[in-house]
Design a protein around this motif. Structure first.
Motif, PDB file in Angstrom:
ATOM      1  N   UNK A 146       6.420   5.448  -3.200  1.00  0.00           N
ATOM      2  CA  UNK A 146       6.604   4.545  -2.059  1.00  0.00           C
ATOM      3  C   UNK A 146       7.063   5.348  -0.840  1.00  0.00           C
ATOM      4  N   UNK A 147       6.533   5.031   0.340  1.00  0.00           N
ATOM      5  CA  UNK A 147       6.941   5.720   1.549  1.00  0.00           C
ATOM      6  C   UNK A 147       8.309   5.224   1.995  1.00  0.00           C
ATOM      7  N   UNK A 148       8.990   6.078   2.786  1.00  0.00           N
ATOM      8  CA  UNK A 148      10.281   5.679   3.326  1.00  0.00           C
ATOM      9  C   UNK A 148      10.102   4.503   4.274  1.00  0.00           C
ATOM     10  N   UNK A 149      11.127   3.660   4.333  1.00  0.00           N
ATOM     11  CA  UNK A 149      11.064   2.513   5.236  1.00  0.00           C
ATOM     12  C   UNK A 149      11.061   2.981   6.689  1.00  0.00           C
ATOM     13  N   UNK A 150      10.261   2.316   7.490  1.00  0.00           N
ATOM     14  CA  UNK A 150      10.302   2.541   8.925  1.00  0.00           C
ATOM     15  C   UNK A 150      11.590   1.928   9.478  1.00  0.00           C
ATOM     16  N   UNK A 151      12.077   2.431  10.609  1.00  0.00           N
ATOM     17  CA  UNK A 151      13.343   1.912  11.142  1.00  0.00           C
ATOM     18  C   UNK A 151      13.367   0.398  11.311  1.00  0.00           C
ATOM     19  N   UNK A 152      12.276  -0.185  11.806  1.00  0.00           N
ATOM     20  CA  UNK A 152      12.279  -1.623  12.019  1.00  0.00           C
ATOM     21  C   UNK A 152      12.312  -2.374  10.693  1.00  0.00           C
ATOM     22  N   UNK A 153      11.710  -1.798   9.649  1.00  0.00           N
ATOM     23  CA  UNK A 153      11.772  -2.418   8.328  1.00  0.00           C
ATOM     24  C   UNK A 153      13.180  -2.294   7.756  1.00  0.00           C
ATOM     25  N   UNK A 154      13.830  -1.159   8.008  1.00  0.00           N
ATOM     26  CA  UNK A 154      15.219  -0.999   7.581  1.00  0.00           C
ATOM     27  C   UNK A 154      16.104  -2.053   8.232  1.00  0.00           C
ATOM     28  N   UNK A 155      15.873  -2.295   9.530  1.00  0.00           N
ATOM     29  CA  UNK A 155      16.651  -3.330  10.230  1.00  0.00           C
ATOM     30  C   UNK A 155      16.399  -4.707   9.624  1.00  0.00           C
ATOM     31  N   UNK A 156      15.143  -4.996   9.283  1.00  0.00           N
ATOM     32  CA  UNK A 156      14.833  -6.285   8.655  1.00  0.00           C
ATOM     33  C   UNK A 156      15.482  -6.384   7.282  1.00  0.00           C
ATOM     34  N   UNK A 157      15.399  -5.300   6.520  1.00  0.00           N
ATOM     35  CA  UNK A 157      16.018  -5.279   5.196  1.00  0.00           C
ATOM     36  C   UNK A 157      17.508  -5.576   5.300  1.00  0.00           C
ATOM     37  N   UNK A 158      18.168  -4.897   6.218  1.00  0.00           N
ATOM     38  CA  UNK A 158      19.616  -5.053   6.357  1.00  0.00           C
ATOM     39  C   UNK A 158      20.001  -6.468   6.783  1.00  0.00           C
ATOM     40  N   UNK A 159      19.284  -7.018   7.762  1.00  0.00           N
ATOM     41  CA  UNK A 159      19.687  -8.339   8.262  1.00  0.00           C
ATOM     42  C   UNK A 159      19.352  -9.426   7.263  1.00  0.00           C
ATOM     43  N   UNK A 160      18.213  -9.310   6.558  1.00  0.00           N
ATOM     44  CA  UNK A 160      17.889 -10.336   5.558  1.00  0.00           C
ATOM     45  C   UNK A 160      18.859 -10.269   4.375  1.00  0.00           C
ATOM     46  N   UNK A 161      19.207  -9.069   3.939  1.00  0.00           N
ATOM     47  CA  UNK A 161      20.165  -8.958   2.836  1.00  0.00           C
ATOM     48  C   UNK A 161      21.543  -9.463   3.259  1.00  0.00           C
ATOM     49  N   UNK A 162      21.908  -9.201   4.495  1.00  0.00           N
ATOM     50  CA  UNK A 162      23.191  -9.677   5.007  1.00  0.00           C
ATOM     51  C   UNK A 162      23.218 -11.202   5.058  1.00  0.00           C
TER      52      UNK A 162
END
Length: 225
Positions: free
Chosen positions: A1-17
């Motif tokens: 799997x490729x590393x998450x792009x920054x915008x995907x990291x932001x989505x991951x963080x906010x949805x998990x939060x």
């Protein structure tokens, strides 16, 4: 799997939060008011779930292009100067009927499962691929940015009367960049990202001094709501 792009990291963080926030609330908490007048926590969670479900549909809806919106101009349709009261009233009625129809635990679990699926598909998508949503065409990463903004702002809405952590810093940064894009320049008042998010979306009114310092731009607030 490729590393998450920054915008995907932001989505991951906010949805998990968000999932952690609502997952830690009780059935009674679900009826608490939010920063949106007339909206309970349940109402807002149903709205956020609908946004995540829309994202799933969008990731499966390639569009021929060209893109007619980007991460900033997408929000032009949500400017207070162009409201659609009848549409909003219909939306609220539908949301409330769904909010009372689902047990709280089922609602929070469905939100967690759905947002987890959105994160997976967001990471797999072609950043420059064109997707259709709400009658517009955006690139994958621009669409993801709009999801981050929506989730971060509503995370703030959910905090009314609750002693819980706010949205992740990365998500608030995306909100700031979006608001600066709508304003056409970096905001000049030195607001922190939370204050800017609340003010730029009409959750916090401008003070007289802020109105004076913003000059002609003051009349453009809120930049979207």
């Amino acid at each position: 799997m490729t590393d998450e792009r920054p915008v995907v990291t932001d989505l991951t963080d906010v949805y998990r939060s968000l999932a952690a926030l609502v997952g830690g609330l009780t059935e009674d908490d679900g009826w608490r008011p939010t920063a949106l007048p007339g909206w309970s926590v349940r109402d807002l969670l149903v709205h956020l779930l609908g946004d995540a479900q829309r994202a799933l549909v969008a990731f499966g809806t390639p569009a021929p292009g060209p893109a007619d919106r980007d991460a900033v101009t997408y929000w032009a349709g949500f400017a207070p100067s162009a409201p659609d009261p009848a549409r909003r009233n219909r939306q609220i009625r539908v949301i409330r009927s769904l909010a009372v129809a689902h047990p709280w635990e089922a609602l929070t679990e469905t939100f967690a499962e759905t947002t987890a699926s959105v994160i997976v598909l967001a990471n797999r998508g072609d950043p420059a691929g064109l997707l259709g949503t709400q009658g517009h065409t955006l690139t994958t990463d621009d669409l993801i940015s709009t999801l981050v903004v929506e989730a971060a702002v509503h995370h703030l809405d959910l905090l009314t009367g609750l002693d819980r952590p706010g949205p992740p810093a990365g998500a608030l940064r995306v909100v700031r960049e979006t608001l600066d894009g709508l304003l056409g320049r970096p905001q000049p008042l030195g607001w922190d990202d939370t204050t800017y998010a609340l003010t730029g979306t009409g959750r916090r009114p401008l003070t007289d001094e802020e109105t004076r310092r913003l000059g002609d731009d003051a009349s453009r607030f809120p930049l979207f709501a």
